[in-house]
Design a protein around this motif. Structure first.
Motif, PDB file in Angstrom:
ATOM      1  N   ALA A  11      -3.094   8.985  10.221  1.00 56.17           N
ATOM      2  CA  ALA A  11      -2.246   7.806  10.212  1.00 56.17           C
ATOM      3  C   ALA A  11      -0.984   8.119   9.434  1.00 56.17           C
ATOM      4  O   ALA A  11      -0.981   8.152   8.216  1.00 56.17           O
ATOM      5  CB  ALA A  11      -2.990   6.633   9.582  1.00 56.17           C
ATOM      6  N   LEU A  12       0.104   8.364  10.125  1.00 58.48           N
ATOM      7  CA  LEU A  12       1.266   8.987   9.512  1.00 58.48           C
ATOM      8  C   LEU A  12       2.433   8.033   9.269  1.00 58.48           C
ATOM      9  O   LEU A  12       3.351   8.358   8.546  1.00 58.48           O
ATOM     10  CB  LEU A  12       1.751  10.144  10.395  1.00 58.48           C
ATOM     11  CG  LEU A  12       0.717  11.236  10.670  1.00 58.48           C
ATOM     12  CD1 LEU A  12       1.346  12.301  11.554  1.00 58.48           C
ATOM     13  CD2 LEU A  12       0.228  11.862   9.390  1.00 58.48           C
ATOM     14  N   PHE A  13       2.433   6.904   9.896  1.00 59.47           N
ATOM     15  CA  PHE A  13       3.591   6.038   9.832  1.00 59.47           C
ATOM     16  C   PHE A  13       3.241   4.668   9.280  1.00 59.47           C
ATOM     17  O   PHE A  13       2.160   4.162   9.507  1.00 59.47           O
ATOM     18  CB  PHE A  13       4.210   5.872  11.217  1.00 59.47           C
ATOM     19  CG  PHE A  13       4.901   7.107  11.711  1.00 59.47           C
ATOM     20  CD1 PHE A  13       6.248   7.298  11.477  1.00 59.47           C
ATOM     21  CD2 PHE A  13       4.187   8.089  12.380  1.00 59.47           C
ATOM     22  CE1 PHE A  13       6.873   8.439  11.918  1.00 59.47           C
ATOM     23  CE2 PHE A  13       4.812   9.228  12.819  1.00 59.47           C
ATOM     24  CZ  PHE A  13       6.164   9.407  12.592  1.00 59.47           C
ATOM     25  N   ARG A  14       4.209   4.064   8.599  1.00 52.89           N
ATOM     26  CA  ARG A  14       4.085   2.682   8.184  1.00 52.89           C
ATOM     27  C   ARG A  14       5.272   1.915   8.740  1.00 52.89           C
ATOM     28  O   ARG A  14       6.393   2.370   8.741  1.00 52.89           O
ATOM     29  CB  ARG A  14       4.066   2.553   6.652  1.00 52.89           C
ATOM     30  CG  ARG A  14       2.744   2.926   6.033  1.00 52.89           C
ATOM     31  CD  ARG A  14       2.696   2.542   4.547  1.00 52.89           C
ATOM     32  NE  ARG A  14       2.851   1.128   4.354  1.00 52.89           N
ATOM     33  CZ  ARG A  14       1.846   0.255   4.457  1.00 52.89           C
ATOM     34  NH1 ARG A  14       0.640   0.670   4.761  1.00 52.89           N
ATOM     35  NH2 ARG A  14       2.053  -1.029   4.261  1.00 52.89           N
ATOM     36  N   ALA A  15       5.012   0.706   9.191  1.00 53.89           N
ATOM     37  CA  ALA A  15       6.090  -0.157   9.679  1.00 53.89           C
ATOM     38  C   ALA A  15       5.582  -1.586   9.650  1.00 53.89           C
ATOM     39  O   ALA A  15       4.384  -1.829   9.678  1.00 53.89           O
ATOM     40  CB  ALA A  15       6.494   0.225  11.094  1.00 53.89           C
ATOM     41  N   ALA A  16       6.488  -2.533   9.599  1.00 56.11           N
ATOM     42  CA  ALA A  16       6.100  -3.934   9.654  1.00 56.11           C
ATOM     43  C   ALA A  16       6.326  -4.429  11.072  1.00 56.11           C
ATOM     44  O   ALA A  16       7.208  -3.974  11.774  1.00 56.11           O
ATOM     45  CB  ALA A  16       6.925  -4.749   8.662  1.00 56.11           C
ATOM     46  N   GLY A 198      -1.569  -3.682  15.672  1.00 59.32           N
ATOM     47  CA  GLY A 198      -1.175  -3.669  14.274  1.00 59.32           C
ATOM     48  C   GLY A 198      -0.756  -2.292  13.811  1.00 59.32           C
ATOM     49  O   GLY A 198      -0.351  -1.430  14.594  1.00 59.32           O
ATOM     50  N   LEU A 199      -0.866  -2.074  12.514  1.00 60.93           N
ATOM     51  CA  LEU A 199      -0.454  -0.815  11.908  1.00 60.93           C
ATOM     52  C   LEU A 199      -1.505   0.277  12.099  1.00 60.93           C
ATOM     53  O   LEU A 199      -2.665   0.079  11.748  1.00 60.93           O
ATOM     54  CB  LEU A 199      -0.246  -1.011  10.407  1.00 60.93           C
ATOM     55  CG  LEU A 199       1.157  -0.649   9.969  1.00 60.93           C
ATOM     56  CD1 LEU A 199       1.798  -1.880   9.447  1.00 60.93           C
ATOM     57  CD2 LEU A 199       1.135   0.284   8.849  1.00 60.93           C
ATOM     58  N   TYR A 200      -1.080   1.389  12.636  1.00 60.51           N
ATOM     59  CA  TYR A 200      -1.957   2.528  12.899  1.00 60.51           C
ATOM     60  C   TYR A 200      -3.170   2.141  13.733  1.00 60.51           C
ATOM     61  O   TYR A 200      -4.317   2.300  13.292  1.00 60.51           O
ATOM     62  CB  TYR A 200      -2.417   3.203  11.611  1.00 60.51           C
ATOM     63  CG  TYR A 200      -1.334   3.549  10.636  1.00 60.51           C
ATOM     64  CD1 TYR A 200      -0.126   4.074  11.068  1.00 60.51           C
ATOM     65  CD2 TYR A 200      -1.522   3.354   9.280  1.00 60.51           C
ATOM     66  CE1 TYR A 200       0.876   4.382  10.161  1.00 60.51           C
ATOM     67  CE2 TYR A 200      -0.524   3.665   8.371  1.00 60.51           C
ATOM     68  CZ  TYR A 200       0.673   4.183   8.809  1.00 60.51           C
ATOM     69  OH  TYR A 200       1.656   4.482   7.913  1.00 60.51           O
ATOM     70  N   PRO A 201      -2.998   1.622  14.923  1.00 61.41           N
ATOM     71  CA  PRO A 201      -4.160   1.325  15.764  1.00 61.41           C
ATOM     72  C   PRO A 201      -4.948   2.588  16.057  1.00 61.41           C
ATOM     73  O   PRO A 201      -4.370   3.618  16.426  1.00 61.41           O
ATOM     74  CB  PRO A 201      -3.545   0.725  17.023  1.00 61.41           C
ATOM     75  CG  PRO A 201      -2.129   1.200  17.029  1.00 61.41           C
ATOM     76  CD  PRO A 201      -1.730   1.339  15.599  1.00 61.41           C
ATOM     77  N   SER A 202      -6.255   2.514  15.901  1.00 62.86           N
ATOM     78  CA  SER A 202      -7.104   3.700  16.000  1.00 62.86           C
ATOM     79  C   SER A 202      -8.207   3.477  17.031  1.00 62.86           C
ATOM     80  O   SER A 202      -8.021   3.730  18.208  1.00 62.86           O
ATOM     81  CB  SER A 202      -7.671   4.065  14.624  1.00 62.86           C
ATOM     82  OG  SER A 202      -6.627   4.320  13.700  1.00 62.86           O
ATOM     83  N   GLY A 203      -9.375   2.994  16.599  1.00 56.03           N
ATOM     84  CA  GLY A 203     -10.465   2.779  17.537  1.00 56.03           C
ATOM     85  C   GLY A 203     -10.236   1.571  18.418  1.00 56.03           C
ATOM     86  O   GLY A 203      -9.514   0.636  18.071  1.00 56.03           O
TER      87      GLY A 203
END
Length: 333
Positions: A11-16, A198-203
């Motif tokens: 998870a490399l990025f952050r953003a609103a 949302g932020l860093y969608p994964s599963g």
């Protein structure tokens, strides 16, 4: 502002951002011992061990494990085909997909894919597998009858997990760096929509009965509910810290592995509330639900174990040693 969580290495990025509805929806139809294990009903669970470069095959009936040693470097994702005779494992550091014969538990082929492959999904009936190439922002489409790469479809930034839905017509891919889910029409291998998350969608996993999908947002400790018929984000559900894996159980409950809380959140899909929080091992990542409803299984990356949850009580009833740093998990019969 949300507090900064400890995030996994991918998870490399952050953003609103805000959830907004997408346009142009796709039209889809409604609707530990070592032992020789008999095939096909006995070897049921496959766990990708990223730290030991192997796969654990665990028989939940006999309580026995075997190891598939000859996969590539850093195996992370795993899927089983519709017939239960082939297992597909992504090797993140090798940029390959290993094909395992579920009868002999041997690697029968290795297929080059994109950069840093992570999640993999198998399409029911049709001979296709889909690999999220985290490092190349593509989804590799594999012909599993010939073990060849058919095409690589550009998707969002850092694709993480694919899932097949709507009877195989669509593939939904979470984009860890783009706060979105890409929708692909499998008949044309083209992108037909993008759904905000949302932020860093994964599963991600889907409820075939309702057409709703559940996306774990690792960066903001939530699950986004998406409508796959209208390609819209409906809202979010707060869960534990750094959710990663998601699995829909036959009971209609959704199980979410919270990596930094060492818990699993249980979501009631009728009310969209968390109805239980289950302590498991250290840094849970992958989740899978037994089709017969007997167990929900969770890989614990820092404990080198798999937790077996009884969905009737939502308690851990067994903890099974697996390989080093287990991540992805898949089930077959």
């Amino acid at each position: 502002m949300l507090a900064e969580p400890r995030l996994p290495r991918r998870a490399l990025f952050r953003a609103a951002g805000l959830l907004v509805a997408s346009t142009a929806p796709l039209a889809v139809p409604a609707g530990q011992g070592q032992a020789e294990l008999p095939y096909p009903a006995r070897v049921q669970v496959f766990v990708a061990n990223s730290g030991s470069d192997n796969v654990t095959a665990y028989d939940t009936r006999l309580g026995q494990s075997r190891i598939v040693p000859a996969v590539g470097e850093t195996p992370v994702g795993v899927a089983v085909n519709n017939f239960g005779d082939r297992v597909y494992v992504t090797n993140e550091a090798a940029n390959t997909l290993s094909v395992i014969d579920a009868r002999s538990l041997t690697v029968v082929d290795t297929i080059p894919v994109g950069s840093n492959p992570f999640g993999v999904a198998s399409r029911p009936v049709v001979n296709r597998a889909y690999v999220a190439d985290f490092g190349s922002d593509t989804l590799s489409v594999i012909d599993t009858s010939t073990h060849t790469l058919m095409t690589a479809i550009p998707v969002g930034m850092f694709p993480h997990t694919p899932v097949v839905g709507h009877g195989g017509i669509c593939v939904y891919v979470t984009n860890n760096g783009s706060k979105s889910v890409t929708v692909i029409d499998t008949r044309t291998n083209t992108v037909v929509n993008t759904i905000p998350a949302g932020l860093y969608p994964s599963g991600i996993d889907l409820n075939p009965s309702t057409g709703l999908g559940y996306v774990a947002n690792t960066g903001d400790d939530s699950v986004t509910v998406i409508d796959t018929y209208t390609a819209a984000a409906l809202g979010t559900i707060p869960v534990g810290q750094a959710p990663l894996g998601v699995a829909m159980a036959p009971s209609g409950l959704v199980y979410v592995a919270n990596q930094m809380s060492d818990t699993v959140s249980v979501i009631d899909t009728k009310t969209h509330f968390v109805v239980a929080t289950i302590p498991v091992g250290d840094q849970p990542e992958g989740v899978a639900a037994m089709p017969d409803g007997s167990y929900v299984l969770v890989t614990n990356n820092a404990s080198n174990t798999m937790s077996m949850i009884d969905p009737a009580t939502n308690t851990v009833v067994n903890t099974v040693p697996v390989g080093s740093n287990p991540e992805g998990i898949a089930i077959t019969y």
